[in-house]
Design a protein around this motif. Structure first.
Motif, PDB file in Angstrom:
ATOM      1  N   ALA A  30      10.267  -5.149   7.328  1.00  0.00           N
ATOM      2  CA  ALA A  30       8.865  -5.450   7.651  1.00  0.00           C
ATOM      3  C   ALA A  30       8.036  -4.172   7.651  1.00  0.00           C
ATOM      4  O   ALA A  30       6.913  -4.151   7.120  1.00  0.00           O
ATOM      5  N   GLU A  31       8.592  -3.111   8.228  1.00  0.00           N
ATOM      6  CA  GLU A  31       7.840  -1.862   8.323  1.00  0.00           C
ATOM      7  C   GLU A  31       7.627  -1.244   6.935  1.00  0.00           C
ATOM      8  O   GLU A  31       6.517  -0.802   6.616  1.00  0.00           O
ATOM      9  N   ILE A  32       8.715  -1.253   6.150  1.00  0.00           N
ATOM     10  CA  ILE A  32       8.564  -0.694   4.789  1.00  0.00           C
ATOM     11  C   ILE A  32       7.589  -1.547   3.980  1.00  0.00           C
ATOM     12  O   ILE A  32       6.718  -1.023   3.275  1.00  0.00           O
ATOM     13  N   ASP A  33       7.742  -2.864   4.112  1.00  0.00           N
ATOM     14  CA  ASP A  33       6.838  -3.770   3.387  1.00  0.00           C
ATOM     15  C   ASP A  33       5.386  -3.496   3.773  1.00  0.00           C
ATOM     16  O   ASP A  33       4.488  -3.492   2.921  1.00  0.00           O
ATOM     17  N   ARG A  34       5.193  -3.277   5.090  1.00  0.00           N
ATOM     18  CA  ARG A  34       3.828  -3.022   5.567  1.00  0.00           C
ATOM     19  C   ARG A  34       3.255  -1.772   4.893  1.00  0.00           C
ATOM     20  O   ARG A  34       2.135  -1.788   4.380  1.00  0.00           O
ATOM     21  N   VAL A  35       4.086  -0.734   4.870  1.00  0.00           N
ATOM     22  CA  VAL A  35       3.613   0.532   4.291  1.00  0.00           C
ATOM     23  C   VAL A  35       3.377   0.362   2.789  1.00  0.00           C
ATOM     24  O   VAL A  35       2.338   0.777   2.271  1.00  0.00           O
ATOM     25  N   VAL A  36       4.346  -0.251   2.135  1.00  0.00           N
ATOM     26  CA  VAL A  36       4.241  -0.409   0.671  1.00  0.00           C
ATOM     27  C   VAL A  36       3.047  -1.296   0.321  1.00  0.00           C
ATOM     28  O   VAL A  36       2.283  -0.995  -0.611  1.00  0.00           O
ATOM     29  N   SER A  37       2.874  -2.374   1.086  1.00  0.00           N
ATOM     30  CA  SER A  37       1.772  -3.300   0.791  1.00  0.00           C
ATOM     31  C   SER A  37       0.423  -2.632   0.997  1.00  0.00           C
ATOM     32  O   SER A  37      -0.539  -2.889   0.255  1.00  0.00           O
ATOM     33  N   ALA A  38       0.367  -1.785   2.022  1.00  0.00           N
ATOM     34  CA  ALA A  38      -0.917  -1.142   2.322  1.00  0.00           C
ATOM     35  C   ALA A  38      -1.253  -0.036   1.327  1.00  0.00           C
ATOM     36  O   ALA A  38      -2.409   0.353   1.204  1.00  0.00           O
ATOM     37  N   GLU A  39      -0.234   0.429   0.641  1.00  0.00           N
ATOM     38  CA  GLU A  39      -0.440   1.562  -0.260  1.00  0.00           C
ATOM     39  C   GLU A  39      -1.028   1.093  -1.585  1.00  0.00           C
ATOM     40  O   GLU A  39      -0.568   0.123  -2.170  1.00  0.00           O
ATOM     41  N   THR A  40      -2.052   1.812  -2.023  1.00  0.00           N
ATOM     42  CA  THR A  40      -2.682   1.440  -3.290  1.00  0.00           C
ATOM     43  C   THR A  40      -2.507   2.531  -4.330  1.00  0.00           C
ATOM     44  O   THR A  40      -2.783   2.306  -5.510  1.00  0.00           O
ATOM     45  N   ARG A  41      -2.067   3.696  -3.854  1.00  0.00           N
ATOM     46  CA  ARG A  41      -1.901   4.800  -4.807  1.00  0.00           C
ATOM     47  C   ARG A  41      -0.574   4.662  -5.555  1.00  0.00           C
ATOM     48  O   ARG A  41       0.474   4.460  -4.912  1.00  0.00           O
ATOM     49  N   LEU A  42      -0.713   4.769  -6.863  1.00  0.00           N
ATOM     50  CA  LEU A  42       0.469   4.577  -7.696  1.00  0.00           C
ATOM     51  C   LEU A  42       1.536   5.642  -7.436  1.00  0.00           C
ATOM     52  O   LEU A  42       2.721   5.321  -7.246  1.00  0.00           O
ATOM     53  N   GLN A  43       1.114   6.861  -7.355  1.00  0.00           N
ATOM     54  CA  GLN A  43       2.075   7.958  -7.197  1.00  0.00           C
ATOM     55  C   GLN A  43       2.791   7.861  -5.847  1.00  0.00           C
ATOM     56  O   GLN A  43       4.010   8.061  -5.768  1.00  0.00           O
ATOM     57  N   THR A  44       2.012   7.547  -4.836  1.00  0.00           N
ATOM     58  CA  THR A  44       2.612   7.423  -3.493  1.00  0.00           C
ATOM     59  C   THR A  44       3.634   6.292  -3.470  1.00  0.00           C
ATOM     60  O   THR A  44       4.731   6.451  -2.934  1.00  0.00           O
ATOM     61  N   THR A  45       3.235   5.194  -4.074  1.00  0.00           N
ATOM     62  CA  THR A  45       4.168   4.052  -4.110  1.00  0.00           C
ATOM     63  C   THR A  45       5.436   4.429  -4.872  1.00  0.00           C
ATOM     64  O   THR A  45       6.547   4.063  -4.460  1.00  0.00           O
ATOM     65  N   CYS A  46       5.250   5.164  -5.942  1.00  0.00           N
ATOM     66  CA  CYS A  46       6.422   5.562  -6.720  1.00  0.00           C
ATOM     67  C   CYS A  46       7.302   6.541  -5.934  1.00  0.00           C
ATOM     68  O   CYS A  46       8.527   6.480  -6.005  1.00  0.00           O
ATOM     69  N   GLN A  47       6.679   7.426  -5.170  1.00  0.00           N
ATOM     70  CA  GLN A  47       7.467   8.343  -4.328  1.00  0.00           C
ATOM     71  C   GLN A  47       8.229   7.573  -3.245  1.00  0.00           C
ATOM     72  O   GLN A  47       9.394   7.877  -2.946  1.00  0.00           O
ATOM     73  N   ILE A  48       7.546   6.589  -2.698  1.00  0.00           N
ATOM     74  CA  ILE A  48       8.230   5.732  -1.702  1.00  0.00           C
ATOM     75  C   ILE A  48       9.425   5.055  -2.366  1.00  0.00           C
ATOM     76  O   ILE A  48      10.525   4.994  -1.811  1.00  0.00           O
ATOM     77  N   MET A  49       9.154   4.584  -3.560  1.00  0.00           N
ATOM     78  CA  MET A  49      10.219   3.920  -4.321  1.00  0.00           C
ATOM     79  C   MET A  49      11.399   4.875  -4.550  1.00  0.00           C
ATOM     80  O   MET A  49      12.574   4.499  -4.389  1.00  0.00           O
ATOM     81  N   THR A  50      11.102   6.109  -4.888  1.00  0.00           N
ATOM     82  CA  THR A  50      12.162   7.102  -5.115  1.00  0.00           C
ATOM     83  C   THR A  50      12.959   7.332  -3.826  1.00  0.00           C
ATOM     84  O   THR A  50      14.200   7.383  -3.851  1.00  0.00           O
ATOM     85  N   HIS A  51      12.266   7.448  -2.718  1.00  0.00           N
ATOM     86  CA  HIS A  51      12.945   7.617  -1.421  1.00  0.00           C
ATOM     87  C   HIS A  51      13.836   6.419  -1.112  1.00  0.00           C
ATOM     88  O   HIS A  51      14.971   6.569  -0.650  1.00  0.00           O
ATOM     89  N   LEU A  52      13.274   5.268  -1.383  1.00  0.00           N
ATOM     90  CA  LEU A  52      14.054   4.049  -1.114  1.00  0.00           C
ATOM     91  C   LEU A  52      15.323   4.040  -1.956  1.00  0.00           C
ATOM     92  O   LEU A  52      16.402   3.667  -1.477  1.00  0.00           O
ATOM     93  N   GLU A  53      15.188   4.463  -3.195  1.00  0.00           N
ATOM     94  CA  GLU A  53      16.361   4.511  -4.086  1.00  0.00           C
ATOM     95  C   GLU A  53      17.426   5.456  -3.525  1.00  0.00           C
ATOM     96  O   GLU A  53      18.620   5.123  -3.503  1.00  0.00           O
ATOM     97  N   LEU A  54      16.986   6.624  -3.074  1.00  0.00           N
ATOM     98  CA  LEU A  54      17.939   7.612  -2.549  1.00  0.00           C
ATOM     99  C   LEU A  54      18.619   7.087  -1.283  1.00  0.00           C
ATOM    100  O   LEU A  54      19.841   7.219  -1.113  1.00  0.00           O
ATOM    101  N   TYR A  55      17.849   6.472  -0.409  1.00  0.00           N
ATOM    102  CA  TYR A  55      18.444   5.935   0.819  1.00  0.00           C
ATOM    103  C   TYR A  55      19.361   4.749   0.509  1.00  0.00           C
ATOM    104  O   TYR A  55      20.389   4.561   1.163  1.00  0.00           O
ATOM    105  N   HIS A  56      18.954   3.982  -0.486  1.00  0.00           N
ATOM    106  CA  HIS A  56      19.803   2.859  -0.904  1.00  0.00           C
ATOM    107  C   HIS A  56      21.168   3.386  -1.366  1.00  0.00           C
ATOM    108  O   HIS A  56      22.220   2.827  -1.029  1.00  0.00           O
ATOM    109  N   LEU A  57      21.114   4.488  -2.091  1.00  0.00           N
ATOM    110  CA  LEU A  57      22.341   5.132  -2.582  1.00  0.00           C
ATOM    111  C   LEU A  57      23.211   5.590  -1.402  1.00  0.00           C
ATOM    112  O   LEU A  57      24.433   5.409  -1.399  1.00  0.00           O
ATOM    113  N   MET A  58      22.575   6.154  -0.395  1.00  0.00           N
ATOM    114  CA  MET A  58      23.337   6.665   0.763  1.00  0.00           C
ATOM    115  C   MET A  58      23.867   5.534   1.635  1.00  0.00           C
ATOM    116  O   MET A  58      25.015   5.551   2.076  1.00  0.00           O
ATOM    117  N   PHE A  59      23.034   4.553   1.887  1.00  0.00           N
ATOM    118  CA  PHE A  59      23.464   3.433   2.732  1.00  0.00           C
ATOM    119  C   PHE A  59      24.539   2.592   2.039  1.00  0.00           C
ATOM    120  O   PHE A  59      25.269   1.864   2.698  1.00  0.00           O
TER     121      PHE A  59
END
Lengths: 174, 751
Positions: free
Chosen positions: B434-463
């Protein structure tokens, strides 16, 4: 960490978590939670988020690599930027078993440690299991006074330690 | 004594013949006489011995033997006479009588010992002196024998007397004893009478005693039954005390196990005719067991709700014992563990909430009380997500440590521990998402969203490495999906905004340069794509990857072409083509360095080539029009398409039928050619000055001029062939030189 050395140890993916319980002389038990950060560039962006909660930063370099020693300052700055003075910085020169290939003297590292107001400097060899236990024992001994005010007396102290590893694919102590 | 076998002698012999031997059965049994007469052999040996001793004497005294033989014969003769009558009368009876006598004599009833004694006695007596007399047949012999008899008898009597004397004393004792026995018998009889009287008198008492005895036995039996029953079906006072009031320890569990055993045993009591006792016992035990269970459950719940209390090793061991006990009853264990999961989940959720909302931080619950809360970085969505997930990572590590310590050494509960950890961490999955969705949904900047996406990918890899955090990892995966969709949405919105934007349309100015929106669009998305190391964009499946590439390459082209269509009236055909070429050139230059977009580069090259050909055709037509050759070019092409490999004027004979093909028109065209061609190169380049790519300019100009030269060469040949006059002044080489075409003649060979 676990008194073993693995030549084939796989590179850290992202941030690895390890824990070690230290039993001190005065019947105090300190559990160290260690975050081992990967050296890969793509994971660098995650490191500040782990420094945020850490009490100790163990910044390692390779005594046979001047380049790794040179990058210490950047790592220490990163740590200070996140935690300011609320963190103990420990400088560790690894691969002390390769004295013949030494490029960084202990004096240089000592001076650097004093310069950045690090807690202490120590040279270790994970391969030869030299000074590794001493490193963690000294860290554990430093910590109670660090968190004396906040921890309840009889409570098991849990301290997060962050390890910055700047050396190139050095064997990891585990 | 040997029996001598008598041989018959003839009657007329001088010697007296002995009487024939008696036909007594003795002879026939002579072989087994030894067996029949047990002492016979002994006797024979004894006699042989004596005989042997005496033989030597006898040999010397053969006369005496002879005399004895004679005497015997005489005796036999004498005896034979009176026996004749009797033997004649009843020889069989006589032989039997003799046989009996002999048997009796030779086989005495007394034993060897007695026989030995007899002979010993006989030998001890000095009968040897009278031996001669004893065998004397006369009076002396008779007297001697009688004396011997009397001696023997006297001695016998003496012996008997001595034997009897031995018995005298016992007889005397026996007599005395007999008297006493008689007295005893009398006494017994009297006692018996008395006893009978007493028995008769005490029969009631005895029967009462018997009854009491049997009652006692019955009571003893009952007692032992009751003791056994009590041991088997009831707890003693101490055990009850332990169960009700004692702390939980090994003793407690021993008592509890016994109580449960009793409960099992009590079931048999329910099957008896009167199950009341069984029910009562069962109820009492059930009460104790349920209280004990409640005690265990409460202990487990309290201990597990206060993790710090389990730093006490003894308490932890007790908890392990409780869990061991509860593991026999999965429902109870699940209940306790569910309670633990709920407690831990609530604790984690509170902490998580305080981290992301910044409230209740001062209550000391936070394990990282001196660290900066995650919400402090909420102004920076990328850092916020990174901090949030790093915090979640630390929670996962802490919780894994906690549960590992709790169930350390409990091999049976290892799976349960894993399940607990999974459930506990699973409780964080939804809030995290819910928290990530909130942040991602509120974000309108493409680069920021992509950076979030990159972070999510890295954490997904670790988890991914933490099997117990599968719920959290699924949330991260779902958030990644959302972030991908968000990136696509942002891109689509950007394109949609550009599509509907009047400003974007107005941006299509006469300088024919690509609009600003496409430059901004690519400056946002391309750096993101450039940093990706995966085989496809965001590790998408191939189909989605292609779709994404269409979104960032094809759709902008479509939007631009749509805009261009709207504004087409403001531009001529060449400008439109140049516009498109400039647009494609921009995209190609941006896309080519990105490895992920290599698929689209080929498509862009094809499109550019097509537009280049169109521009080339426009340039050719413009040049033909300027030279007044358009009609001739069209007619020639109508007759047979111009091919530089087949420039034969004879094919084009039909051109003579065209009214336009006359000398005047061609002469006029020649004049125009001479006026236009010298400046044609510069004119063409100036018209293409707005085309950004100089390679395209060169390509278009060169190829259009080459085509013109080919046509000019052919047309010149046709004019010369069919009008019989070289009306076009310049040769093909002249034209080539003027148009700046090198080696123009190398391929223009006329037939």
């Amino acid at each position: 960490m676990y008194d073993t050395f693995d030549d084939q140890y796989a590179a850290t993916i992202g941030i690895d978590f390890l824990s070690k319980t230290m039993y001190l002389e005065d019947n105090k038990t300190v559990r160290l939670q260690l975050w081992d950060t990967a050296g890969q560039e793509r994971f660098r962006s995650l490191i500040p988020s782990y420094i945020r909660d850490s009490h100790v930063a163990v910044v390692c370099y390779d005594i046979t690599s001047k380049k790794s020693f040179a990058s210490l300052e950047k790592w220490v700055n990163d740590v200070r930027m996140e935690r300011g003075d609320d963190v103990l910085v420990v400088i560790v020169g690894n691969k002390s078993d390769l004295g013949a290939k030494r490029q960084v003297t202990a004096e240089e590292a000592e001076n650097f440690c004093r310069l950045i107001q690090g807690k202490f400097f120590i040279e270790t060899s994970t391969k030869a299991n030299h000074n590794v236990k001493l490193l963690f024992r000294r860290i554990a001994l430093c910590l109670p006074e660090f968190s004396e005010a906040t921890e309840a007396e009889n409570r098991l102290e849990t301290v997060e330690v962050h390890i910055e590893n700047t050396q190139d694919n050095g064997g990891l102590c585990c | 004594m040997d029996y001598i076998a008598f041989e018959p002698f003839p009657e007329n012999d001088a010697l007296p013949s002995p009487q024939p031997s008696l036909s007594i059965p003795l002879k026939s049994n002579i072989e087994n006489l030894g067996a029949k007469l047990s002492q016979f052999n002994n006797l024979k040996q004894f006699l042989q011995l004596n005989a042997a001793d005496n033989i030597e004497e006898k040999v010397e005294d053969s006369k005496l033997a002879e005399k004895y033989a004679l005497l015997s014969l005489e005796q036999l003769t004498k005896d034979q006479k009176p026996s004749d009558s009797s033997s004649s009368q009843d020889p069989l009876a006589r032989s039997e009588a003799l046989s009996t006598r002999l048997s009796r004599g030779l086989n005495p009833t007394f034993g060897d010992a007695s026989m030995r004694e007899l002979f010993t006695r006989l030998e001890s007596k000095s009968y040897e002196e009278s031996m001669d007399h004893l065998v004397d047949a006369g009076i002396e012999g008779s007297i001697a024998r009688k004396n011997l008899r009397s001696q023997v008898e006297a001695e016998l009597i003496k012996n008997y007397a001595s034997i009897l004397a031995d018995y005298a004393k016992p007889v005397k004792v026996l007599k005395t004893l007999g008297e006493r026995v008689s007295a005893l018998v009398v006494s017994i009889n009297e006692t018996k009478d008395l006893l009978e009287k007493d028995v008769a008198a005490t029969s009631d008492l005895m029967s009462e005693i018997d009854a009491l005895n049997s009652e006692k036995k019955s009571i003893d039996l009952k007692k032992s039954l009751l003791v056994a029953f009590r041991q088997k079906f009831t707890l003693n006072e101490y055990e009850q005390y332990v169960l009700e009031y004692n702390d939980i320890n090994q003793e407690f569990f021993d008592a509890l196990l016994r109580a449960e055993k009793i409960n099992e045993d009590c079931l048999i009591l329910l099957a008896v005719d009167n199950p009341k006792q069984g029910r009562s016992l069962l109820a009492k035990n059930n009460d104790l067991v349920s209280k004990a269970n409640q005690k265990i459950t409460t202990f487990c719940t309290r201990s597990l709700s206060n993790i710090y209390s389990l730093n006490n090793r003894e308490r932890l061991n007790t908890l392990h014992m409780c869990l061991d006990y509860l593991s026999r009853s999965p429902e109870k264990l699940n209940s306790v563990l569910e309670s633990f999961v709920k407690t831990r989940s609530a604790s984690l959720l509170d902490e998580f909430s305080s981290q992301i909302n910044g409230n209740n931080l001062s209550d000391g619950k936070s394990s990282i009380s001196d660290s900066r809360p995650v919400y402090f970085s909420s102004h920076d969505p990328v850092r916020y997500i990174a901090d949030l997930l790093a915090y979640v990572h630390s929670i996962v590590a802490n919780e894994a440590e906690t549960v590992k310590n709790l169930f350390e050494g409990e091999q049976d509960l290892s799976q349960t521990a894993s399940k607990i950890l999974e459930q506990t961490l699973g409780s964080l999955a939804k809030p995290i998402k819910a928290e990530i969705d909130r942040v991602v949904s509120a974000e309108t900047r493409l680069q920021t969203t992509c950076q979030i996406m990159t972070h999510l990918e890295l954490y997904h890899l670790m988890f991914n490495k933490i099997s117990d955090a599968i719920g959290i990892n699924e949330s991260i995966a779902a958030a990644m999906l959302l972030a991908k969709e968000k990136v696509e949405l942002i891109l689509s919105n950007r394109l949609a905004a550009a599509k509907t934007s009047n400003l974007a349309r107005l941006d299509l100015s006469s300088d024919l340069q690509p609009p600003e929106w496409i430059i901004d669009f690519y400056s946002d998305i391309l750096p993101v794509l450039d940093t990706m190391t995966s085989a496809t964009v965001f590790d998408m499946p191939e189909a989605e990857h292609k779709k994404f590439l269409e979104l960032i390459v094809d759709q902008p082209i479509s939007v631009f072409e749509e805009h261009l269509n709207f504004e087409s009236s403001a531009f001529d055909r060449r400008d439109l083509v140049i516009f498109k070429l400039n647009f494609l050139d921009l995209i190609t230059s941006k896309v080519t360095p990105i490895v992920l977009l290599s698929l689209k580069v080929a498509e862009l090259v094809l499109k550019t080539k097509s537009l280049r050909q169109e521009a080339q055709e426009i340039q050719l037509q413009e040049l033909l029009r300027s030279c007044s050759l358009t009609d001739f070019y069209n007619v020639t092409n109508m007759i047979f398409p111009i091919d530089k490999e087949l420039l034969d004027p004879s094919i084009y004979q039909a051109i003579t039928e065209n009214k336009l093909f006359n000398k005047e028109a061609i002469a006029a065209a020649n004049e125009d050619i001479q006026a236009v061609l010298p400046t044609a190169l510069m004119d063409s380049q100036s018209t293409l000055i707005k085309l950004n790519n100089p390679i395209d300019v060169k390509e278009i100009v060169t190829s259009s001029f080459e085509q013109f030269q080919v046509f000019y060469t052919l047309f010149s040949a046709i004019v010369t062939e069919y009008l019989q006059e070289p009306l076009l002044s310049w040769s093909s080489d002249d034209v080539g030189t003027m148009l700046g075409i090198d080696d123009s003649d190398s391929y223009l060979i006329l037939e």
